[in-house]
Design a protein around this motif. Structure first.
Motif, PDB file in Angstrom:
ATOM      1  N   GLY A 118     -10.118 -54.758  71.830  1.00  0.00           N
ATOM      2  CA  GLY A 118      -9.458 -56.009  71.472  1.00  0.00           C
ATOM      3  C   GLY A 118     -10.203 -57.218  72.000  1.00  0.00           C
ATOM      4  O   GLY A 118     -11.365 -57.092  72.399  1.00  0.00           O
ATOM      5  N   VAL A 120      -6.845 -57.787  69.763  1.00  0.00           N
ATOM      6  CA  VAL A 120      -6.546 -57.644  68.339  1.00  0.00           C
ATOM      7  C   VAL A 120      -6.264 -59.025  67.741  1.00  0.00           C
ATOM      8  O   VAL A 120      -6.767 -59.363  66.677  1.00  0.00           O
ATOM      9  CB  VAL A 120      -5.352 -56.697  68.128  1.00  0.00           C
ATOM     10  N   TRP A 121      -5.474 -59.810  68.464  1.00  0.00           N
ATOM     11  CA  TRP A 121      -5.222 -61.203  68.090  1.00  0.00           C
ATOM     12  C   TRP A 121      -5.552 -62.089  69.270  1.00  0.00           C
ATOM     13  O   TRP A 121      -5.552 -61.639  70.410  1.00  0.00           O
ATOM     14  CB  TRP A 121      -3.745 -61.407  67.696  1.00  0.00           C
ATOM     15  N   GLU A 122      -5.856 -63.348  69.009  1.00  0.00           N
ATOM     16  CA  GLU A 122      -6.081 -64.276  70.109  1.00  0.00           C
ATOM     17  C   GLU A 122      -4.815 -64.378  70.947  1.00  0.00           C
ATOM     18  O   GLU A 122      -3.706 -64.312  70.430  1.00  0.00           O
ATOM     19  CB  GLU A 122      -6.484 -65.657  69.570  1.00  0.00           C
ATOM     20  N   THR A 123      -4.999 -64.532  72.239  1.00  0.00           N
ATOM     21  CA  THR A 123      -3.873 -64.549  73.154  1.00  0.00           C
ATOM     22  C   THR A 123      -4.150 -65.502  74.307  1.00  0.00           C
ATOM     23  O   THR A 123      -5.293 -65.589  74.769  1.00  0.00           O
ATOM     24  CB  THR A 123      -3.593 -63.127  73.691  1.00  0.00           C
ATOM     25  N   ALA A 131     -10.503 -63.270  68.582  1.00  0.00           N
ATOM     26  CA  ALA A 131      -9.872 -62.008  68.199  1.00  0.00           C
ATOM     27  C   ALA A 131     -10.904 -61.044  67.619  1.00  0.00           C
ATOM     28  O   ALA A 131     -11.773 -61.436  66.842  1.00  0.00           O
ATOM     29  CB  ALA A 131      -8.765 -62.269  67.187  1.00  0.00           C
ATOM     30  N   GLY A 133      -9.718 -58.364  65.986  1.00  0.00           N
ATOM     31  CA  GLY A 133      -9.049 -58.048  64.731  1.00  0.00           C
ATOM     32  C   GLY A 133      -8.688 -56.584  64.542  1.00  0.00           C
ATOM     33  O   GLY A 133      -9.105 -55.706  65.300  1.00  0.00           O
ATOM     34  N   GLY A 154      -2.266 -59.757  72.140  1.00  0.00           N
ATOM     35  CA  GLY A 154      -1.308 -60.376  71.239  1.00  0.00           C
ATOM     36  C   GLY A 154      -0.371 -59.408  70.549  1.00  0.00           C
ATOM     37  O   GLY A 154       0.291 -59.766  69.571  1.00  0.00           O
ATOM     38  N   ASN A 159       4.396 -57.188  65.410  1.00  0.00           N
ATOM     39  CA  ASN A 159       3.141 -56.819  64.738  1.00  0.00           C
ATOM     40  C   ASN A 159       2.658 -55.412  65.102  1.00  0.00           C
ATOM     41  O   ASN A 159       1.591 -54.995  64.672  1.00  0.00           O
ATOM     42  CB  ASN A 159       2.039 -57.861  65.019  1.00  0.00           C
ATOM     43  N   GLN A 162       1.430 -52.994  62.354  1.00  0.00           N
ATOM     44  CA  GLN A 162       0.075 -53.213  61.836  1.00  0.00           C
ATOM     45  C   GLN A 162      -0.958 -52.493  62.698  1.00  0.00           C
ATOM     46  O   GLN A 162      -1.928 -51.929  62.186  1.00  0.00           O
ATOM     47  CB  GLN A 162      -0.246 -54.703  61.797  1.00  0.00           C
TER      48      GLN A 162
END
Length: 198
Positions: A118, A120-123, A131, A133, A154, A159, A162
């Motif tokens: 990761g 996986v998402w910006e945090t 990210a 992704g 994130g 989510n 996903q």
């Protein structure tokens, strides 16, 4: 498996941690730029809670303190010691953060026990880190074989599906539990969703 990353040694956080610890496999202590006595105090306060519930305690960045304090593992970033260097004085689990396939492949060559994939998402937990992704999660699911790996960054209940659809079966969370109105319920819901597809 569900792991929770802790970024505070505050007593209130430890009280919440006592409630969620039964629902997680590991507690990762991440106290960046804190003096050694603060890190040691956090590990010493958290370890009895974790031990009573069969939960591993992982310390970020510091294999020296991990060895001294009897942590179960140490988690290394890309700018930390290599796993080989860490094992010169720490005998527990060694994990490595990775943000791209080439870093994951290098971590496997380095002989890590597990790795994170990761964000996986910006945090806000990792400011400035772009990210990686869901594509990286899919790559990990297809290429990392039996080596344990955790999706991170994130992830929350909204989510998680996903991430699971991309192939993850282990995750690390921070805000999804510790910032939730009911951390215990949040940890349990995440774990139940994870175990439902494992």
């Amino acid at each position: 498996d569900l792991a929770v990353e802790l970024e505070t040694a505050a007593p209130a956080a430890r009280a919440e941690l006592a409630r969620i610890a039964g629902d997680v496999a590991a507690l990762q202590i991440r106290l960046k730029d804190q003096p050694d006595d603060v890190i040691a105090g956090a590990v010493e306060a958290i370890s009895p809670i974790a031990l009573a519930r069969g939960v591993a305690v992982i310390l970020n960045d510091r294999p020296d303190l991990a060895a001294l304090l009897g942590a179960d593992g140490v988690h290394l970033g890309q700018n930390d010691l290599t796993p080989e260097e860490a094992r010169r004085f720490f005998a527990g689990m060694v994990g490595r953060s990775t943000h791209a396939p080439e870093q994951a492949l290098r971590a496997l060559e380095e002989g890590v026990d597990y790795l994170s994939v990761g964000p996986v998402w910006e945090t806000p937990t990792k400011p400035g880190r772009p990210a990686a992704g869901l594509a990286y999660v899919r790559w990990a699911a297809e290429n990392l074989g039996e080596k344990p790996w955790y999706a991170i960054g994130g992830i929350d209940l909204g989510n998680l599906d996903q991430v699971l659809e991309a192939g993850a079966r282990r995750i690390v969370v921070v805000r999804a539990t510790l910032d939730a109105p009911d951390p215990e319920r949040a940890a349990r819901a995440l774990r139940e969703r994870l175990y439902g597809v494992a």
